[in-house]
Design an enzyme around this catalytic site. Structure first.
Site, PDB file in Angstrom:
ATOM      1  N   SER C  21       1.245  -0.028  -3.700  1.00 27.84           N
ATOM      2  CA  SER C  21       0.313  -0.873  -3.124  1.00 27.84           C
ATOM      3  C   SER C  21      -0.195  -0.533  -1.828  1.00 27.84           C
ATOM      4  O   SER C  21       0.331   0.039  -1.123  1.00 27.84           O
ATOM      5  CB  SER C  21       1.067  -2.162  -2.882  1.00 27.84           C
ATOM      6  OG  SER C  21       0.188  -3.298  -2.295  1.00 27.84           O
ATOM      7  N   ASN C 127       5.118  -9.407  -1.026  1.00 30.40           N
ATOM      8  CA  ASN C 127       4.991  -8.581   0.169  1.00 30.40           C
ATOM      9  C   ASN C 127       5.590  -9.289   1.212  1.00 30.40           C
ATOM     10  O   ASN C 127       5.028 -10.033   2.000  1.00 30.40           O
ATOM     11  CB  ASN C 127       3.760  -7.778   0.294  1.00 30.40           C
ATOM     12  CG  ASN C 127       3.468  -7.136   1.504  1.00 30.40           C
ATOM     13  OD1 ASN C 127       4.486  -6.939   2.273  1.00 30.40           O
ATOM     14  ND2 ASN C 127       2.552  -6.186   1.652  1.00 30.40           N
ATOM     15  N   CYS C 130       5.745  -6.501   5.386  1.00 33.06           N
ATOM     16  CA  CYS C 130       4.106  -5.742   5.951  1.00 33.06           C
ATOM     17  C   CYS C 130       4.547  -5.722   7.604  1.00 33.06           C
ATOM     18  O   CYS C 130       4.669  -6.690   7.968  1.00 33.06           O
ATOM     19  CB  CYS C 130       2.976  -6.291   5.732  1.00 33.06           C
ATOM     20  SG  CYS C 130       1.558  -5.209   6.386  1.00 33.06           S
ATOM     21  N   LYS C 165       9.218  -7.081  -2.424  1.00 35.62           N
ATOM     22  CA  LYS C 165       9.216  -6.059  -1.846  1.00 35.62           C
ATOM     23  C   LYS C 165       9.816  -5.895  -0.586  1.00 35.62           C
ATOM     24  O   LYS C 165       9.478  -6.510   0.317  1.00 35.62           O
ATOM     25  CB  LYS C 165       7.720  -5.538  -1.698  1.00 35.62           C
ATOM     26  CG  LYS C 165       7.578  -3.959  -0.769  1.00 35.62           C
ATOM     27  CD  LYS C 165       6.157  -3.576  -1.291  1.00 35.62           C
ATOM     28  CE  LYS C 165       6.052  -2.023  -0.800  1.00 35.62           C
ATOM     29  NZ  LYS C 165       4.868  -1.463  -1.219  1.00 35.62           N
TER      30      LYS C 165
END
Ligand SMILES: Cc1cc2nc3c(=O)[nH]c(=O)nc-3n(C[C@H](O)[C@H](O)[C@H](O)COP(=O)(O)OP(=O)(O)OC[C@H]3O[C@@H](n4cnc5c(N)ncnc54)[C@H](O)[C@@H]3O)c2cc1C
Ligand SMILES: Cc1cc2nc3c(=O)[nH]c(=O)nc-3n(C[C@H](O)[C@H](O)[C@H](O)COP(=O)(O)OP(=O)(O)OC[C@H]3O[C@@H](n4cnc5c(N)ncnc54)[C@H](O)[C@@H]3O)c2cc1C
Ligand SMILES: Cc1cc2nc3c(=O)[nH]c(=O)nc-3n(C[C@H](O)[C@H](O)[C@H](O)COP(=O)(O)O)c2cc1C
Ligand SMILES: Cc1cc2nc3c(=O)[nH]c(=O)nc-3n(C[C@H](O)[C@H](O)[C@H](O)COP(=O)(O)O)c2cc1C
Ligand code: FES
Ligand code: FES
EC number: 1.3.-.-
Lengths: 258, 305, 305, 258
Positions: C21, C127, C130, C165
Site C-alpha cells: 500500500s 491501517n 501510519c 496492518k
C-alpha cells in the site's frame, strides 16, 4: 596488525566457485607463522559493514605478497570475486594465532587434514614444515570432484590423499575414511575444516597431539566484540571460553568444546 | 575550551566522541592500536554482578547497512572488572562511562555501588535496553514504572552521575525518558539496538543461536536521530546519541538533532581506527567552516543547552 | 494449485507477491508498464473518507539502505476512489486489498462499509500504523484497547475479510496482534514503517517538512522478519509480510519466517518492474530446487498453516 | 518510458563540480521534446535505493544518444561522477512533460532563463526552438565565475547574458537584474532554476506567457508515490495538486503555487 589497502596482483578461479587471489602490501611483513587470517571488507559495496575472515594460504615476505583462496559463497565473497586485478582491497591483518609449526620437533611426521575451504591455511603450514625438513602427509576432503583444489601444490610437499563425499574423485567418503583406509601414520595432526570433520577427527584420535583451526562468524576479528567465542573443554561453570579470532583460530587438540 | 570539547556530568570530554558500550570491550585490544587518550571518553562493555558467558554462537549476522548481535552481555563479572579491567584504564587521561546490567534490581544496585566507588569511572550507564537477555535488560526499559524504580535505586547508591541507556523498541520513548528523568537520571544515552532477526536460508530457521538479535549500524540511524530529536524537545538532560555513526557528518547530524556527545559502535568493527579518524575529520570540518564550537553548528532553536 | 499460488481470506493469489500500500497508487501508472494480472494481488493506497492533500514537501529522504517518507495519506477520498480508481482495477483478474485509514473510528467504519460493498475489493487492510498523520493512524496501532475496538467495529460493517496492518513502533507487537485477533481480524499485515528522521545539514533542521517520517526498505527487513517470526509462533492467522523486499531471496526469508504472502513497497521506486521480475525469479528458484510448493521451503516447525 | 542500462559514451568535468555525460541507449527514441528528465540510479553503490532526477540537456536521436549535465552535490551525484566511460548506468526515462517548445508560434521571441543547475534542460529547449527558427535570448544565473557553464553553446543559438551573484562574471546579481538591466524584450519566457528565482520571475512578470520547470525530491518519478506534489494556484480547498514528476516538471506560468 595493520589495516591497509592491499593491491590485488593476481586473481583467478581455480575450482567451482573457488578463487585464488594474490595481494601485495606491508602487512605481509607482520605475519608470524601459518594459519593466521585476514579480515577483508567486501569491495564494491557500501551496504556491508562486516569484514570477512579469510586465511592466509601462502606468504611471500620477500615480495610483500600473500595468497588467499576463498569460495564465493554469500554476498561478500561474491563481491570479492568481482574485484579486478590492480584494484585495492581494504584488509586488516594478520590476525589470530596460527598452527604451531615452529614447535614441531625434527623427525616427527605430520598429518595435515583439510576439508573444503579449510584447506588454504594448511598449505602455508605445509610449506613452513617442509622448509624445516618435517615429513608430512596431506589428506584433503571435498564434496565432489569439481570442488577439488590445491592437490598438486600439496603433492610437491609430500603424499596427498583426496576424499570426496560423493566418491567422484579419490576415496569415497570423509577424510577420516581416507586416513583409516590408507592406514596413515602420524605423530601430530593439524586440521582445518567444518566442525563435523574436526569432531570426527578428535573422536577417532582422542589422544593425538595436534591442533585444529576453527571458524565462527566474527564481528571485530580482534577480540573486542565477543562474537566468536567457544567453550573451553575444561570449562566447569560455563563461563570459561576462548575467542576464536584472537585466542585462535588454532587451538590445541581437545582444548575447546566442538 | 576548545571547539571540540564538551562537558557532561561526570565526563569532561576533549571531544564529543566515545566508543559505544560493547563495541570496545574494556579497551584492551583497540587500546593497543592507538592512544586511548585521544578519545572523548570510553563506554565500557556491560558489567554484571556475576561472570556471564552470554549466548551460544552464531552471535552476529550481517544485514543491509547493519548488523545483528546477540552477545548476551558476556563479561567477566564485577570482581574481575574491578581487579583486572579498570586499573589499566584508570591510569589514563580519558573519562570512563561504565555500562551496568543485571537480572534484578539488587544486581544493578550492587554493581552500581561497587563500580561508582572505585574512583575510576566518571559516570554509570544504566543498561535497561539490552534485547539479548531473557531476564531484566529490556523489560526494565519498556515498562515506565520499572525503569523509574530502577533509576531511583541506582541513583541512591551511586557516587557518580547516572546515565540511562534507552531502548528504541518502544512506542513512546518520551514517556520512559520522562520518568527516568524524574527518578533522578543525570543524562540519557540512546539508542541501544532495535530487535531484529535474520533467517538462515539453509535451515529455514533463525541464523542467530539466540534467534533474535539487536540491530545496529547506519540502517538504524534515522530511528536514532528521530529519538534524539524528540527527547531534545522535551528535556535539558544531556544526551549521548548513537546509532549508525560511520562518518564525521553523522556526528554532526546527531549534534544538530540535539545530542551533546556521541558514541560509535558497529563502525569499530568495520574499522578499529575509526574513533580517532572521526575526531580528526570532525575537527577538520569545524576548522574549514570556521565554527567556534561544535554546538554552534546547531540551528538556533535546536540547542537547548 | 501451482507451486506459487497461495490462498488467503478474500485473496486467491496466483503467487505470493503484491505491491504494498502506498507504493503503487491505484495501479494506474505502473499498470501502464506491465499487465497487473501477473501480480498475486494489489494493495491500494490508503483511502480516507475525505480527500487529503497530505503533508507539505519534502516528503521523502534517502537513508542507508532505506528511505523515509511522510506523504501523509494523500488520496482523492472515498467517493473518487469508488467512482474513478476502482472501476479500471475491478475488471482485472487480480484481487484487491483496500487499505483504509481515518482520524476517527467513524471514518474507518464509513470507508470500510463503502469499499467492502463495492464488490471490487477482496479484502480490507486496516491501517492503524501510519506514522505520518497527526490524528488517528498510529495511535490506534499502539494502544491495544483502541486497536481492538476499531477492529471490532470495522469487522462489524465489512462485507469482506479484514486484515490489520501493524506498526513496528511498539515494544510488544504480539500484544496488539493478540487483541486484534480476538477482535475478529482475518489476517495481519506487517510491518508498516518505523518512525525515523533525517536532519538537513544545510539548515540543521529536519529535512522532511513533517519532521519525522516512516522508514522503509532493506534497512528495516530484520525488524520485519523478527516480528513476522514472533507472530507466527503465536497465531495461525494469515500473515502478509513486508519490509525491505528487494530480491526473491528476501521473499523466501519472509516465507521461512512464517509469512503466507508478501508485499513489496520501496523496491517499486528503485525499479517499477520489480514485482513481475520477483515473481519470475522466485518461480525459477522453486523450479531449480524442485520445490513442490513455496511453503515447502519452510523448516517443519515454522509452518503453522 | 524505458528502464535500461545505458552506456556512458563521454564524461567530463565542465565547471566546478559540474559534469557533462553522454549516454547511449534505446530510450532516446522515446523523448518527446525538451525539458523531460531521466531517473538515474547512483552507480557503484548498493545502499542507495532512490534514483536521481536529472534533466535531458541535449538529444541526438539519430545516434540514440543524449547528454546530461549535473552537479556533484550529495552522495548519489558524487557516485555518478566516478562512473567511468563505457560503463553502464541504470536509467529510467524519458519522464515527465517538458517545455511546450512545439507550441511557440513563429515570429515570437523567447527568453530562456536558467539558474545554476537549472540551465541544462533549457539547452535542449533552445536547440529545439532554433530548429523551428524561433528567435531567442538566454539569461543564465550562477553563484560565481567558477560555476558558469554552457555559455558558449547557448551563444551559438542567440544572445546570452550571464549574471553572477558575487559579480565575479557578467552582471552582478540575479537573472532578474540582468533582464531588467539589459531591458530585454520577450513574448514568452521559459525558466528553470531554484524556486526563489522562479518566484522572482513570476513576481516581476506576472502577466507573462511561458513555463517554469520545478524540482522536488522524488520517489518513483512516475506519479505513483506522491512524494513530489505541489499545490495548484487555483486550489481552493487545499486538495488540488500537481505531481511534479508526471504532470510536470514543466508547468504554465502561474499554474502552481511556488
Ligand atoms: C578464521 C577463519 C578463516 C577462514 N578462512 C577461509 C578461507 O581461507 N577461505 C574461505 O573461502 N573461507 C574461509 N573462511 C570462511 C569465510 O570467512 C566465509 O566463507 C565468509 O565469511 C562468508 O562470507 P560471504 O560473504 O560469502 O557470506 P555472507 O553470508 O554474505 O556473510 C554474512 C556474514 O556471515 C559471516 N560468515 C558467513 N559464513 C561464515 C563462515 N563459514 N565462517 C565465518 N563467518 C561466516 C561473514 O563473515 C559475514 O559477516 C574462514 C573463516 C574463519 C573464521
Ligand atoms: C525534474 C528534475 C530535473 C533535474 N535536473 C537536474 C540536472 O539536469 N542537473 C542537476 O545537476 N540536477 C538536476 N536536478 C537536481 C538533482 O536531482 C539533484 O541535485 C540530485 O538528485 C541530488 O542528488 P545527490 O545524490 O547529489 O544528493 P543526495 O543528498 O545524496 O540526495 C538524496 C536524495 O534527495 C534527492 N534530492 C536531493 N537534492 C535534490 C534536488 N535539488 N532536487 C530533487 N531531488 C533532490 C535525491 O534525488 C535523492 O533522492 C533535477 C531535479 C529534478 C526534480
Ligand atoms: C556487538 C555489540 C555489543 C553490544 N553490547 C552492548 C552492551 O554490552 N551494552 C550496551 O548498553 N549496549 C551494547 N551494544 C549497543 C551499542 O552500544 C549501541 O547502542 C548500538 O550498537 C548502536 O550504535 P551503532 O549503530 O553505532 O553500533 C552493543 C552493540 C553491538 C553491535
Ligand atoms: C511512499 C510510501 C507510502 C506509503 N503509504 C502507505 C499507505 O498509504 N498505507 C499503508 O498502510 N502503508 C503505506 N506505506 C508502507 C508500505 O506499505 C510498507 O508497509 C512499508 O513501506 C514497508 O515495506 P517496504 O520496505 O517494502 O517499503 C507506504 C510506504 C512508502 C515508502
Ligand atoms: S570477532 Fe570480535 S571477539 Fe572475535
Ligand atoms: S516522485 Fe513519485 S509521484 Fe512524483
Amino acid at each position: 596488525m595493520k589495516k591497509e589497502n592491499m593491491i590485488i596482483t593476481t586473481h583467478r578461479r581455480i575450482a567451482r566457485d573457488v578463487y585464488e587471489m594474490e595481494l601485495e602490501g606491508d602487512l605481509v611483513q607482520e605475519t608470524a607463522g601459518p594459519g593466521q587470517f585476514l579480515h577483508i571488507l567486501p569491495p564494491l559495496s557500501d551496504s556491508m559493514l562486516l569484514r570477512r575472515p579469510i586465511s592466509i594460504c601462502k606468504t611471500d615476505k620477500k615480495n610483500s605478497r600473500l595468497t588467499i583462496v576463498y569460495r564465493a559463497e554469500g554476498k561478500g565473497t561474491n563481491q570479492l570475486a568481482l574485484a579486478p586485478v590492480e584494484s585495492r582491497l581494504d584488509v586488516m591483518g594478520p590476525l589470530g594465532n596460527g598452527f604451531p609449526a615452529a614447535d614441531v620437533p625434527a623427525g616427527e611426521h605430520v598429518l595435515l587434514t583439510g576439508g573444503g575451504i579449510g584447506v588454504p591455511p594448511l598449505y602455508d603450514t605445509a610449506c613452513n614444515l617442509r622448509e624445516k625438513g618435517i615429513e608430512l602427509t596431506t589428506v584433503l576432503g571435498f564434496s565432489d570432484k569439481g570442488a577439488v583444489f590445491y592437490e598438486e601444490p600439496f603433492r610437491e610437499l609430500g603424499d596427498v590423499y583426496v576424499a570426496t563425499e560423493d566418491g567422484s574423485y579419490g576415496t569415497a567418503g570423509f577424510v577420516t575414511d581416507a586416513i583409516a583406509g590408507e592406514n596413515l601414520f602420524f605423530d601430530r595432526i593439524f586440521a582445518c575444516g567444518p566442525v563435523p570433520m574436526l569432531k570426527a577427527l578428535e573422536t577417532a584420535y582422542p589422544k593425538a597431539r595436534g591442533s585444529i583451526s576453527l571458524e565462527e562468524r566474527m564481528g571485530c576479528g580482534l577480540g573486542v566484540c565477543l562474537a566468536c567465542v567457544c567453550h573451553s573443554r575444561e570449562d566447569t561453570d560455563g563461563t570459561d571460553y576462548r575467542k576464536i579470532c584472537s585466542d585462535g583460530p588454532v587451538f590445541s587438540w581437545g582444548e575447546v568444546l566442538l | 575550551m576548545s571547539r571540540m570539547s564538551v562537558s557532561l556530568p561526570g565526563l569532561e570530554m576533549k571531544n564529543p566522541v566515545m566508543p559505544a558500550s560493547g563495541c570496545f570491550g574494556f579497551g584492551e585490544e583497540i587500546g593497543a592500536l592507538y592512544d586511548l587518550d585521544e578519545l572523548g571518553a570510553v563506554a565500557l562493555k556491560a558489567t554484571t554482578l556475576e561472570p556471564r558467558y552470554g549466548n551460544e554462537t552464531p552471535r552476529v549476522a550481517e544485514t543491509a547497512s547493519g548488523m545483528l548481535n546477540a552477545i548476551g552481555l558476556q563479561n567477566p563479572g564485577l570482581k574481575k572488572v574491578i581487579s583486572e579491567k579498570l586499573p589499566p584504564l584508570a591510569s589514563r587521561d580519558v573519562p570512563l562511562l561504565a555500562n551496568i546490567a543485571g537480572s534484578t534490581m539488587e544486581d544493578y544496585e550492587a554493581v552500581a555501588d561497587a563500580l561508582s566507588s572505585t574512583g575510576a569511572v566518571g559516570a554509570l550507564e544504566l543498561n535497561i535496553s539490552c534485547p539479548n537477555v531473557k531476564q531484566g535488560g529490556i523489560a526494565f526499559g519498556t515498562d515506565p514504572a520499572l525503569a523509574a524504580e530502577l533509576t531511583e535505586r541506582v541513583k541512591a547508591v551511586s557516587n557518580v552521575p547516572v546515565y540511562v541507556k534507552l531502548s528504541p523498541n518502544t512506542s513512546d520513548i518520551t514517556r520512559i525518558a520522562e520518568v527516568v528523568e524524574k527518578a533522578g537520571a543525570d543524562g540519557l544515552t540512546l539508542i541501544n539496538t532495535l530487535t531484529g532477526m535474520k533467517i538462515d536460508r539453509k535451515t529455514g530457521r533463525p541464523l542467530l543461536a539466540n534467534q533474535a538479535g539487536g540491530l545496529s549500524g547506519p540502517a538504524v540511524k534515522p530511528v536514532a536521530i528521530r529519538m534524539v530529536h524528540a527527547l531534545r524537545q522535551q528535556t535539558t538532560l544531556p544526551i549521548i546519541g548513537m546509532g549508525g555513526i560511520m562518518e564525521a557528518e553523522d556526528i554532526i547530524e546527531f549534534i544538530m538533532a540535539g545530542a551533546d556527545a556521541v558514541a560509535v559502535g558497529t563502525a569499530n568493527f568495520t574499522n578499529p581506527f575509526i574513533c580517532p579518524e572521526l575526531i580528526a575529520e570532525l575537527d577538520g570540518i569545524l576548522e574549514n567552516e570556521q565554527v567556534d564550537h561544535l554546538y554552534d553548528l546547531r540551528a538556533e532553536e535546536a540547542g537547548v543547552r
